[in-house]
Design an enzyme around this catalytic site. Structure first.
Site, PDB file in Angstrom:
ATOM      1  CG  ASP A  94      -0.026  -0.218   2.647  1.00 58.71           C
ATOM      2  OD1 ASP A  94       0.997   0.014   2.455  1.00 58.71           O
ATOM      3  OD2 ASP A  94      -0.822  -0.560   3.456  1.00 58.71           O
ATOM      4  CD  GLU A 116       0.498  -6.742   3.048  1.00 58.05           C
ATOM      5  OE1 GLU A 116       1.282  -7.525   3.456  1.00 58.05           O
ATOM      6  OE2 GLU A 116       0.604  -5.622   2.902  1.00 58.05           O
ATOM      7  CD  GLU A 130       0.796   4.541   4.771  1.00 56.13           C
ATOM      8  OE1 GLU A 130       2.007   4.711   4.547  1.00 56.13           O
ATOM      9  OE2 GLU A 130      -0.180   5.267   5.201  1.00 56.13           O
ATOM     10  CG  HIS A 247      10.930   5.885   9.744  1.00 61.43           C
ATOM     11  ND1 HIS A 247      10.829   6.745   8.638  1.00 61.43           N
ATOM     12  CD2 HIS A 247      10.551   4.643   9.209  1.00 61.43           C
ATOM     13  CE1 HIS A 247      10.308   6.076   7.627  1.00 61.43           C
ATOM     14  NE2 HIS A 247      10.262   5.008   7.941  1.00 61.43           N
TER      15      HIS A 247
END
Length: 408
Positions: A94, A116, A130, A247
């Site tokens: 996504d 997926e 997403e 991140h």
């Protein structure tokens, strides 16, 4: 000779596609072209040798601005599609890359297979963006590879053709099995010890908690609350080593570093961990705290609990089967749920008896079985004029690796 073009942009995409790329190497009738958009340039580089993957085209599209990056991906990818003219394009998940690649393939009238498919949170702004990417990708796709029964049901409810939906499980389980076979535990702990500035023997033996957060909807005050909760937990449980893998997103990093500028010694902030390091800590942590979708799918393989730092999740199986708790971003709820999981030995013991809702590690074999189905090949050969081609008989080939579970 048939040709499949695989497009990915992020590390999670590549990890979930890696088992399929490996299986495709054994198919003499299929030529595989791998395209990287560039979304996660630094993060994917260590993954390539780990899974022995060769990239044929790198689009180098890494602009943090989603509009600019979508333009870059679409302009670069259309040239490749017109040059290679693949029989199908395979996308995963996504991400921006997934959606843009699907849209470009649609314009070029190339069949789209979505790995997926069918995940839904039913909230267009969580996860953002997403949720919309995966809905739009499914609307553009021709064949759907559902990771769970819930995802399969979602696609049926949305009116997707059932003969085009295949329940194959989640390839993340395949990828984990591949990495675990190659895991050099002592070397990884030695490397981690140096990276985290802690004695590797202590790191190996003491209880650990892995933390990650990167969702756009958590940026701002929600992430600040998460930081305060983690700091409070580190103070409350000094015997636990809390490891926060930062991140690459600069907005996320700035908030975490600023909020945790002063923190207990048992709370360690570190640069993004490699995939083998992440797998090692997932295996050895007492529990995990994250807003990552991929990690929600990985923890059941290790029979670990996860505190999901979100208000909704499209990986509802993790919660339903008892591996996770939706705790959102409120400090009190995070702390109280952590206390329940950590101090409740009966709960932890029960996890060992719960089946993995994401499959058995044979998902990539199911996909290869689909590629060998004559009806599927006829569908590709006649595309886009192949609406009358019914793929039901392919389900028996894919279904020989059956993993359906029921749990209540």
């Amino acid at each position: 000779m048939w040709k499949i073009l695989i497009v990915f942009g992020t590390r999670p995409e590549l990890i979930k596609l890696a088992p399929i790329i490996q299986k495709l190497k054994d198919l003499k009738d299929w030529n595989t072209i791998v395209v990287a958009s560039g979304q996660h340039k630094e993060l994917i580089e260590p993954i390539l040798p780990l899974f022995d993957i060769q990239i044929h085209y790198n689009l180098s599209c890494s602009n943090i601005d989603l509009i600019e990056n979508s333009t870059c991906i679409s302009k670069s990818l259309v040239e490749i599609l017109r040059k290679e003219r693949p029989n199908l394009i395979l996308v995963q998940g996504d991400t921006l890359t997934t959606y843009v690649a699907s849209f470009v393939a649609f314009l070029e009238k190339i069949p789209i297979v979505h790995l997926e498919a069918g995940l839904r949170s039913r909230n267009k702004f969580s996860p953002f963006p997403e949720e919309i990417y995966r809905i739009l990708t499914d609307d553009l796709s021709d064949v759907f590879l559902a990771p769970t029964e819930k995802a399969y049901e979602n696609l049926i409810l949305e009116g997707k053709r059932e003969d085009r939906i295949f329940l194959i499980g989640n390839t993340v389980v395949d990828a984990l099995n591949m990495v675990l076979q190659r895991l050099d535990q002592d070397k990884l702990y030695s490397t981690l010890g140096l990276k985290l500035k802690i004695d590797s023997s202590i790191l190996k033996s003491e209880p650990k908690v892995l933390i990650t957060s990167h969702r756009r909807e958590n940026i701002g005050e929600p992430l600040k609350k998460i930081c305060r909760a983690v700091k409070a937990l580190a103070l409350k449980y000094p015997e636990i080593i809390f490891i926060w893998s930062l991140h690459k997103n600069p907005m996320v990093r700035q908030i975490v570093i600023n909020e945790l500028r002063e923190h207990p010694k048992n709370l360690i902030l570190t640069e993004a961990l490699s995939y083998p390091e992440t797998v090692l800590l997932l295996r050895d942590s007492i529990l995990v705290m994250t807003d990552s979708g991929g990690i929600q799918e990985e923890v059941p393989s290790f029979r670990k609990a996860v505190l999901v730092l979100r208000n909704v999740t499209e990986r509802s199986e993790t919660i339903k089967y008892g591996f996770g708790f939706l705790v959102g971003q409120e400090e009190e709820k995070i702390i109280n749920t952590f206390k329940y999981v950590y101090e409740n030995k009966e709960f932890q013991n029960r996890l060992d008896s719960i089946p993995n809702p994401y499959g058995d590690g044979l998902s990539s074999e199911r996909f290869v079985a689909l590629l060998k189905c004559d009806k599927f090949l006829s569908f590709l050969a006649e595309y886009p004029n192949s609406d009358r081609e019914v793929l039901d008989e392919c389900k028996s080939l894919v279904g020989q690796f059956n993993y359906r579970y029921s749990y209540s």
